[in-house]
Motif scaffolding. Structure first.
Motif, PDB file in Angstrom:
ATOM      1  N   ILE A  90       0.870  -1.182   0.000  1.00  0.00           N
ATOM      2  CA  ILE A  90       0.000   0.000   0.000  1.00  0.00           C
ATOM      3  C   ILE A  90       0.896   1.218   0.000  1.00  0.00           C
ATOM      4  O   ILE A  90       1.778   1.365   0.847  1.00  0.00           O
ATOM      5  CB  ILE A  90      -0.927   0.013   1.232  1.00  0.00           C
ATOM      6  CG1 ILE A  90      -1.748  -1.305   1.257  1.00  0.00           C
ATOM      7  CG2 ILE A  90      -1.864   1.201   1.162  1.00  0.00           C
ATOM      8  CD1 ILE A  90      -2.526  -1.472   2.519  1.00  0.00           C
ATOM      9  N   THR A  91       0.726   2.024  -1.005  1.00  0.00           N
ATOM     10  CA  THR A  91       1.566   3.221  -1.112  1.00  0.00           C
ATOM     11  C   THR A  91       0.687   4.439  -1.146  1.00  0.00           C
ATOM     12  O   THR A  91      -0.535   4.358  -1.274  1.00  0.00           O
ATOM     13  CB  THR A  91       2.380   3.189  -2.416  1.00  0.00           C
ATOM     14  OG1 THR A  91       1.470   3.102  -3.508  1.00  0.00           O
ATOM     15  CG2 THR A  91       3.343   2.020  -2.456  1.00  0.00           C
ATOM     16  N   ASN A  92       1.338   5.571  -1.069  1.00  0.00           N
ATOM     17  CA  ASN A  92       0.600   6.809  -1.331  1.00  0.00           C
ATOM     18  C   ASN A  92       1.241   7.531  -2.501  1.00  0.00           C
ATOM     19  O   ASN A  92       2.252   7.086  -3.065  1.00  0.00           O
ATOM     20  CB  ASN A  92       0.519   7.678  -0.076  1.00  0.00           C
ATOM     21  CG  ASN A  92       1.890   8.157   0.338  1.00  0.00           C
ATOM     22  OD1 ASN A  92       2.900   7.788  -0.295  1.00  0.00           O
ATOM     23  ND2 ASN A  92       1.956   8.966   1.370  1.00  0.00           N
ATOM     24  N   SER A 117       3.100  -1.355   4.244  1.00  0.00           N
ATOM     25  CA  SER A 117       2.652   0.027   4.057  1.00  0.00           C
ATOM     26  C   SER A 117       3.879   0.876   3.789  1.00  0.00           C
ATOM     27  O   SER A 117       4.875   0.796   4.507  1.00  0.00           O
ATOM     28  CB  SER A 117       1.948   0.540   5.309  1.00  0.00           C
ATOM     29  OG  SER A 117       0.820  -0.263   5.562  1.00  0.00           O
ATOM     30  N   ILE A 153      -0.541   8.145   8.297  1.00  0.00           N
ATOM     31  CA  ILE A 153      -0.841   7.610   6.953  1.00  0.00           C
ATOM     32  C   ILE A 153      -0.648   6.101   6.949  1.00  0.00           C
ATOM     33  O   ILE A 153      -1.484   5.352   6.429  1.00  0.00           O
ATOM     34  CB  ILE A 153       0.071   8.271   5.900  1.00  0.00           C
ATOM     35  CG1 ILE A 153      -0.336   9.736   5.722  1.00  0.00           C
ATOM     36  CG2 ILE A 153       0.003   7.543   4.559  1.00  0.00           C
ATOM     37  CD1 ILE A 153       0.661  10.564   4.964  1.00  0.00           C
ATOM     38  N   GLN A 207      -3.361   3.265   6.131  1.00  0.00           N
ATOM     39  CA  GLN A 207      -3.252   2.490   4.892  1.00  0.00           C
ATOM     40  C   GLN A 207      -3.781   1.075   5.052  1.00  0.00           C
ATOM     41  O   GLN A 207      -4.438   0.541   4.167  1.00  0.00           O
ATOM     42  CB  GLN A 207      -1.791   2.470   4.408  1.00  0.00           C
ATOM     43  CG  GLN A 207      -1.487   3.670   3.534  1.00  0.00           C
ATOM     44  CD  GLN A 207      -0.042   3.722   3.113  1.00  0.00           C
ATOM     45  OE1 GLN A 207       0.785   3.027   3.704  1.00  0.00           O
ATOM     46  NE2 GLN A 207       0.273   4.564   2.153  1.00  0.00           N
TER      47      GLN A 207
END
Lengths: 139, 1560
Positions: free
Chosen positions: B32-34, B176, B191, B195
């Protein structure tokens, strides 16, 4: 016994006669079936000749394969001509098909004994075809 | 979900198979990235997840308890297992979202389309047998057969992720990732926790009931280009929050920015690996996996190790039972799922056996609780195990099962999937043992059909291509055509026009189904071709069998090869060739200018070693044709299809050899040409072509000539129209030129004048343009012939329609306009207005069969037919025969006119004609011009004419006629009359050959030959038979009896005139003694109704002038013709109408010179030499002796005469001149001698006559008198010996010795003993004859009548040479109905029968046996005796039988085998009363044919009975004697008398009359 197609295939697996009432696309499909039946003929032939115990060469190959609505029977002569019989899906006794093949063998020998027939060519003799038709109607 | 079966790469090793499994069944890690992380990653051109994927495969070492050992109690025995290629699947949240099925298909579709590399079908080798399959696999060993399938499968599996039942896709960990570029460290932690929040998990995890209790890791990504102080701060906070073990710090982009922003993935990876040597990440990366597993598994593993496998199972099993009621509400925590998850994990760690059993149990659980999806998944995994096991043990047999699985899978909604499945199943059949290659083909076809529905054309072509190539040589026509058609069609859609056309080419000539379908196929083909021609430069299709050209039928005919035929003559080419060769050979001896050069190549080849034959044949066999003369190329064109083919612009393509070279030289200069000029001229050209074009004369010399030709020919044509003319193709050449434009002519003329390269090039371009324009024109005017003009070559072009299955013979002209070697390469045509085709002529010569190699491999001679040497202008003869009759009456005379015209461009000389069957034809005017001059009227009576025959005519070979033309200039013509006079009723074919030379010398073409083949059918008209009777006392009165019968069944024939031809004899008519009213009945006799006959009587007498004339040389070459008109009213002067003399003189078929004669000729020459030596001596020798000698000598001479008549003739003439005086002196003595001989011997008539003949000869050859004295003596002795044998003395001596002729005649007359006794019967006859003679103008007393044998002389070799005492008869007649005028020749009634031949034979046979016999006698003596007169009453007894005694005596000293044959009576008298004297109306009883061997000098007597059926006087002379070869001289084995062949046959001249009268 409803005969849909009778195929005679030469020793080089070249079709000599494919007799069927169908035409066009359906005929093509039936040709495919006859064509594919050769695989099964070849599969069965060496197995039979390899059996040393039975010195007799069994010509009748029996049921080659069933498809969804058809049954395909095979027969091979000493000269490796193969006869393929395509029947509909109703129950048929082996005796009947065997008898048919033997009779077919007879008229086939008559046809190729004709001195004007070139061995290995397609059979176009009207006499043979009429014989075959009567044979089909009888069975 | 069964798509887990064997991979498309057909021969996977175990290792490959396992790696494939491990790859696709590897644990999933959720990433899971941003957006900030992605930003950093994008600097490298990829997303973060792809970046990670580079590390998805790792070496992986785990410490596990030894699970394989059952009941292992030892806790401490932890073994280390190393997994080399452990895969991890990284999954982003996005990817984990389950797409809907439609979208799925779209994705997959595009994947297959994008990843398929199409292959040309002709590169694919078909599979027809086990061996092919092995080869196929070997060939494709290192290739993935269906790479698109791998891709498809991979993508398919990707798309499967997220489906609820696949627990194996359940992430085992979640990473994450956060970027260091967040505002604060707290924010970053926030964050990260957001995530992946187990309390609020991603949607797909909820939907799929996934275990949310998974490992969690936190990664901080830091861009090294930015300062890392802040990042470290964040990382510290992360460690603090999530624990240090689960937090990682990833530093990327340590290198400066790459120069190029966008790079492909491979490059990026290289960059990444080389420039990011971050030590932390790889180490840590591996580490976190280790930790992960160690964290996941500990409990379970410990559990295993402690309790053992069975215990675990039991505990699970037991617990299941307890909780079964609660499992209605399934959750991730329930036992089945645990079980399943355990199995998954075991699978990951490759404890396959254990995972298998777990799956099995789980599946049972799922089954019992009706959780079908999960059950399915478990079973899938179970199957995977099975297959794995099967793969290891007996994979091949299972492939059939796999195939079936694939087939079942193919019943999918998606066409693409089913197509792919079917394809895979096909390959499975190929892998199976035994090999089902036909099934392979079949399923490929099915797959192809599915691909067709899915519109995957490339794949379709691939599948069908495989089938086609494996069906190639078999006769499964329908299948073959079907597959080829689909390939063709789909190739067209994917713009592979070439392949499309290739396939169409295969099927079009072989189509067998309905015409509608064929038309549609043809339409598709033309469409494909049109697109093809647009894309490629080479737009001509080679020959592929449509339209079908029969190569064997290709013939190149020169203008001179054309044979004009009249009727249906049965001549073949070889006949003409042999005729031509012999003609030229003969001519070369006559006319030295004509050199036969056409060597027989076959013979030469036999002699020459075979290595050289190519060169020699080329040299010899190239044919020569003059410039500007059309060459005809003939071939058979056939439409094999059931639809109409439209063929336009069909023309011959030819090339000049030297022109090619020149063009190559000019090419460079051409390039320098100004293109603008060409363009301009092109435009002008076009404008001109649309104007109406009229052929007009131009200023050029050549053109003028051409025009001249045309105009003159046209005039001629008009002339010819008046008469019936059989068309000759040559006449049509010029007027057919149609599309010639003024402009071009002028340009051509310029070229001719200037001869500059520039102009030539211009011209070429113009020509090209013109061709195009002509094509346009052709579209407008179809079905017309055109002349297409290329450089130096005009070719005829035609448009035609070929109906279904139609065959046509096409003959096209090309006109070369350059002296060079022309080779005809093939034909060009446009099919259905669009398809340009070039069909190359591929001709074979004769097959060689000489050496061993030639016998085994067919080796052919090169065919030089298509290569022609073009030489300079030559004359060309055009011959027509006007009014040529196909039907004629036998012996009728028909005048035709041969129209000979020179239509060539050059003068003509030395014109010869050959008609091999020349006794039917006569050339010339009414009379040969020379002969006409010599016709003289001797008397005032016009009935008598004298004709002189020229010497040269005698020698000439009549089969060849020199037409004696000095020069025939172009367009001049001559007419030569040709008289046809068939002499036998039959159907026959006549070849006419005309040979001529150019008036200008031409080495290449020395002579030319024109040929006409004609057929004449003649039916019988008149039958004639002659009989001759001579009065022995008045020898100059010979009565000639001519019986004429009309055999023409259609019409009456009127006899007009009878003429005689002789040197010294003439005829005179005697009227029938019974007819009182001569004039009235005369005409009745002359008109013969069908099958009516009449008898005419004539008296033969010597011409008075001849009697008086002493100068023999004067009339030696003259003939007397006496004409007797039978019908005064229809007086026709035939001699002014017909070439009578030529008709008489016309030659016969030459006969072979016998060997015997050759030998004797040799002997004779020896004798002649001796003669010369002894000339002086001879003069001294006694004349009497000389004569005897000469008799012997002359025998040889006479023999020689038969062969050498012509040669001797001159000799004789000369000799005559010299010896005239001597002759006169000798005459009396000779005559005396003859007389004495007659007296002394009672020889047969024939013998006598022969003797006389010799005597006459003797006079003619007084010089050639020689013989050895000894021989003379012996001869004399023999003669003396003979004398005693004579039985009866001769009667009276004839005293009328005024002339030689009369003497001779007299002497011939046989002396019959019985004539002395004048019986009653003979008296009656004599009286009657006397009556006849009395009534005739020259009545004289005739004492006796004697029958003299008449026969036709053997035809002379060349022209007839008249001898003394020969007379020919001509009967002129006319058929009433058909207006045939005829002439019946009864040639050469020889008054003196010739027995020389017999003598020779006897003599020869004697010589052989060394026996001597009297040469002056007939071999037998024959006597017949019976009652002379009988009184009989036929009313009482219808048959009267009279015994007849026949006595035969062999007078020779050798035994003879004699065969007596009864000759059937030939004259049937119409009126017995009148002409009973001649009726032999009786028959023999007792014998009709017998053979008897009579010993020498013995008599043989036999008795027979003659039977009569009516009254009358009968002559018993009905015998013919054959002397057969002596059996003793032959081998005794030949017993059968039938086999004895006759040496000699003769009629015995006697008369034995029997009269039968009625009583009273």
């Amino acid at each position: 016994m409803k005969i849909i197609c009778v195929g005679i295939i030469g020793p080089q697996n070249n079709p000599l006669l494919i007799h069927t009432d169908f035409s066009g696309e359906e005929r093509k499909n039936i040709e495919y079936i006859v064509y594919t039946a050769l695989d099964f003929c070849e599969e069965k032939i060496p197995a039979m000749s390899g059996n040393k115990k039975s010195s007799l060469f069994e010509s009748y190959l029996g049921l080659l394969f069933p498809t969804e609505d058809l049954r395909v029977y095979g027969y091979v002569t000493n000269t490796h001509h193969k006869y393929v019989l395509v029947l509909d899906d109703s129950d048929v006794k082996d005796v009947d098909t065997k008898k048919f093949f033997v009779q077919l063998h007879d008229i086939f020998i008559q046809a190729i004994s004709n001195p004007f027939y070139n061995y290995g060519e397609k059979i176009e003799s009207l006499n043979f075809i009429s014989n075959l038709k009567s044979l089909i109607s009888k069975s | 979900m069964t798509l887990l079966l064997p991979p498309s790469k057909t021969l996977l090793t175990q290792q490959e198979y396992i790696s494939w499994i491990t790859q696709f069944y590897s644990p999933v890690v959720l990433i899971i990235t941003n957006s900030e992380v992605e930003k950093i990653a994008k600097k490298n051109g990829v997303s973060f997840i792809n970046l990670l994927r580079c590390f998805s495969s790792q070496k992986f070492i785990i410490k596990t308890p030894e699970l394989s050992k059952k009941n292992s109690q030892t806790n401490s025995s932890e073994s280390i297992k190393q997994i080399d290629d452990f895969f991890v699947r990284f999954l982003s949240l996005k990817q984990a979202q389950k797409p809907n099925s439609k979208k799925k298909h779209k994705i997959l579709n595009s994947i297959i389309k994008n990843n398929f590399k199409s292959e040309k079908i002709n590169k694919i080798q078909g599979i027809n047998s086990q061996r092919d399959a092995i080869n196929f696999f070997q060939y494709t060993q290192n290739q993935n057969l269906t790479p698109w399938f791998d891709i498809y499968r991979r993508e398919f599996f990707k798309l499967l992720i997220g489906s609820e039942q696949r627990s194996i896709d359940q992430p085992i960990a979640c990473i994450s990732v956060v970027s260091s570029e967040v505002s604060t460290a707290v924010e970053a932690v926030r964050i990260l926790t957001k995530q992946f929040d187990p309390s609020n998990p991603p949607r797909f995890m909820i939907e799929n009931i996934m275990d949310l209790d998974i490992l969690r890791y936190y990664v901080l990504v830091h861009d090294s280009s930015t300062p890392d102080a802040k990042a470290k701060q964040i990382f510290q906070l992360m460690k603090h929050t999530f624990g240090p073990n689960s937090c990682y710090f990833l530093k990327i982009n340590s290198k400066k920015k790459p120069t190029r922003k966008k790079r492909n993935f491979d490059q990026f990876i290289n960059n990444f690996l080389s420039y990011n040597p971050t030590k932390t990440f790889p180490q840590n990366f591996g580490a976190f996996l280790t930790t992960k597993t160690s964290k996941i598994f500990p409990n379970l593993l410990i559990h295993f190790s402690k309790k053992g496998f069975k215990n675990v199972f039991k505990s699970f099993f037991g617990s299941k039972k307890n909780d079964s009621q609660n499992t209605q509400n399934l959750s991730q925590g329930s036992l089945e799922f645990k079980m399943r998850n355990l199995a998954d994990y075991l699978f990951f760690l490759r404890y396959y056996d254990k995972s298998f059993s777990n799956y099995k149990y789980a599946s049972e659980e799922f089954k019992s609780s009706n959780m079908w999806k999960h059950l399915g998944y478990c079973q899938e995994m179970i199957i995977l195990h099975w297959i794995y096991a099967a793969y290891l043990r007996y994979f091949k047999k299972k492939s059939l099962r796999a195939a079936n699985v694939y087939i079942k899978a193919s019943s999918n909604d998606s066409n693409l999937t089913s197509a792919l499945c079917l394809e895979q199943s096909a390959f499975c059949f190929l892998l199976s043992s035994p090999l089902y290659f036909r099934k392979f083909n079949f399923y490929l076809m099915l797959a192809g059909n599915k691909f067709k529905e899915a519109e995957h054309r490339h794949n379709l072509i691939r599948c069908f291509g495989l089938i086609v190539s494996s069906l190639n040589e078999l006769n499964w026509k329908n299948i073959d055509i079907n597959t080829n058609y689909w390939i063709a069609l789909n190739s067209f859609y994917i713009n592979d026009y070439e392949q499309s056309i290739e396939c169409f080419k295969k099927i079009l000539p072989n189509l067998s189904f309905s015409s509608e379908k064929q038309t549609s196929y043809l339409k598709d083909f033309t469409l494909a071709y049109q697109s093809f021609s647009k894309t490629t430069n080479q737009n001509e299709l080679p020959y592929f069998g449509l339209p079908k050209i029969e190569m064997d039928s290709v013939k190149v005919l020169l203008t001179s090869d054309h044979i004009l035929t009249l009727g249906k003559p049965n001549f073949n080419d070889s006949f003409w060739e042999s005729q031509e060769n012999t003609f030229v050979q003969q001519l070369s001896s006559i006319c030295p200018d004509i050199i036969p050069f056409k060597a027989n190549t076959d013979r030469i080849i036999q002699r020459i070693h075979i290595k050289n034959y190519h060169r020699i044949v080329k040299k010899l066999d190239t044919r020569v044709s003059p410039i500007y003369e059309p060459i005809f190329v003939q071939f058979v064109i056939e439409n094999p299809m059931k639809t109409v083919l439209k063929i336009t612009n069909l023309h011959i393509v030819g090339e000049f050899e030297n022109q090619k070279q020149e063009e190559e030289n000019q090419k460079q200069e051409k390039e320098n040409q100004n293109q603008k000029e060409n363009l301009k001229s092109n435009e002008e050209q076009k404008i001109n072509l649309f104007e109406p074009q009229i052929q007009e004369q131009t200023t050029s010399n050549n053109q003028k000539e051409n025009q001249g030709d045309v105009s003159s020919k046209r005039e001629l044509k008009i002339q010819n129209l008046e008469e019936k003319v059989t068309d000759h193709p040559l006449l049509d050449i010029e007027p057919k030129k149609k599309t010639k434009s003024k402009k071009k002519k002028s340009s051509q003329n310029q070229n001719q004048n200037q001869n500059q390269n520039q102009n030539q090039n211009q011209n070429q371009n113009q020509n090209q343009n013109q061709n195009q324009n002509q094509n346009q024109n052709q579209n407008q005017n179809q079905n017309q012939n055109f002349m297409i003009e290329e450089k130096f070559l005009k070719t005829e072009s035609i448009n035609l329609f070929l109906q279904a299955k139609e065959k046509k013979i096409i003959s096209l002209r090309i006109i070369p306009e350059r002296i060079d070697t022309l080779s005809i390469t093939g034909i060009r045509l446009i099919l259905n207005d669009s398809v340009n085709m070039f069909i190359k002529f591929n001709l074979k010569g004769k097959r060689l069969n000489q050496t061993r190699k030639q016998k085994f491999d067919p080796i052919y001679l090169p065919d030089n037919q298509l290569k022609l040497k073009i030489t300079k202008e030559m004359p060309l003869l055009h011959v027509r025969i006007r009014d040529f009759p196909n039907f004629l009456l036998d012996n009728s005379i028909k005048k035709t006119i041969i129209d000979i015209q020179n239509i060539g461009k050059c003068g003509l000389k030395n014109l010869f004609v050959k008609i091999p069957n020349n006794n039917y034809f006569v050339f010339g005017e009414k009379e040969n011009s020379e002969n006409i001059q010599n016709i003289q009227n001797i008397q005032q009576n016009e009935d008598l004419q004298i004709v002189r025959i020229k010497d040269e005519d005698k020698k000439q070979d009549l089969s060849i006629t020199n037409l004696k033309i000095d020069e025939l200039k172009p367009n001049e013509s001559i007419q030569v009359p040709l008289w046809i006079n068939p002499t036998t009723p039959e159907k026959f074919s006549v070849p006419f050959l005309f040979c001529y030379q150019s008036s200008e010398r031409n080495i290449d073409l020395n002579y030319r030959i024109s040929k006409i083949g004609a057929e004449i059918n003649s039916t019988s008209s008149l039958f004639t038979k002659t009989n001759l009777r001579v009065d022995p006392n008045f020898a100059d009165k010979i009565i000639l009896m001519v019986e004429i019968k009309n055999f023409y069944h259609k019409s009456a024939i009127e006899l007009l005139q009878i003429s005689s031809v002789s040197k010294n004899l003439e005829i005179e008519r005697i009227f029938d003694f019974e007819n009182q009213n001569q004039n009235q009945n005369q005409n009745q006799n002359t008109i013969l109704q069908p099958s009516q006959s009449t008898i005419l009587y004539f008296k033969i007498k010597e011409n008075e002038k001849r009697k008086k004339s002493d100068k023999e040389n004067e009339f030696d070459d003259e003939l007397i013709i006496s004409n007797i008109l039978l019908n005064e009213e229809n007086k026709i002067d035939f001699h002014s109408q017909f070439p009578t003399i030529s008709l008489i003189q016309k030659g016969k078929k030459p006969e072979e010179v016998k060997r015997r004669n050759r030998k004797e000729r040799k002997e004779n020459t020896n004798e002649n030499q001796k003669e010369n030596q002894n000339k002086i001596e001879n003069k001294i020798v006694n004349q009497n002796q000389n004569k005897i000698i000469n008799q012997n000598q002359n025998q040889n001479q006479i023999e020689n005469e038969i062969e050498n008549q012509n040669q001797n003739e001159n000799k004789i003439e000369n000799q005559n001149k010299i010896e005239n005086q001597n002759k006169i002196e000798n005459e009396n003595e000779i005559q005396n001698e003859i007389q004495s001989e007659i007296e002394s011997s009672n020889e047969s008539d024939t013998e006598m006559k022969m003797k006389m003949k010799m005597k006459i000869k003797q006079k003619q050859f007084p010089d050639q008198k020689i013989k050895l004295k000894q021989k003379q003596n012996s001869k004399q002795k023999q003669k003396i010996k003979l004398k005693p044998e004579t039985e009866i003395e001769t009667e009276t001596e004839n005293e009328q010795k005024d002339t030689i002729l009369s003497k001779n005649k007299l002497n011939q007359i046989p002396i019959n003993n019985e004539t002395k006794q004048n019986n009653l019967e003979t008296k009656i006859i004599q009286d009657r004859i006397q009556k006849i003679l009395d009534k005739s103008p020259n009545t004289q007393k005739v004492k006796k009548m004697q029958n003299i044998q008449l026969y036709r002389k053997k035809p002379p070799l060349k022209q007839r040479i008249w001898k003394e005492n020969e007379i020919g008869l001509m009967i002129f007649w006319k058929s009433k109905q058909d207006d045939f005028i005829g002439q019946q020749n009864i040639l050469n009634l020889q008054i003196f029968p010739e027995t020389r031949l017999f003598r020779n034979i006897i003599q020869k046979s004697h010589r052989k046996q060394k026996l001597k016999c009297d040469e002056e006698q007939l071999p037998i003596k024959f006597e017949i005796s019976s009652q002379k007169s009988i009184i009989h009453d036929f009313d009482k007894n219808p048959i009267s039988q009279i015994p007849v005694k026949i006595k035969l005596k062999n007078v020779l000293s050798i035994p003879l085998n004699i065969e007596i044959e009864i000759v059937s009576p030939s004259i049937k008298s119409l009126n017995l009363e009148k002409k009973q004297i001649f009726s032999p109306n009786f028959f023999w009883k007792g014998f009709d044919h017998f053979i008897q061997n009579i010993p020498s000098k013995t008599e043989f007597i036999f008795n027979v009975e003659a039977s009569f059926i009516n009254y009358g006087v009968y002559d018993l002379n009905q015998f013919k004697f054959h002397i057969l070869s002596n059996p003793k001289s032959r081998k005794s084995s030949r017993k059968s008398s039938r086999k004895l062949h006759s040496i000699f046959s003769f009629n015995y001249p006697f008369q034995h009359l029997i009269s039968i009268t009625k009583q009273d």
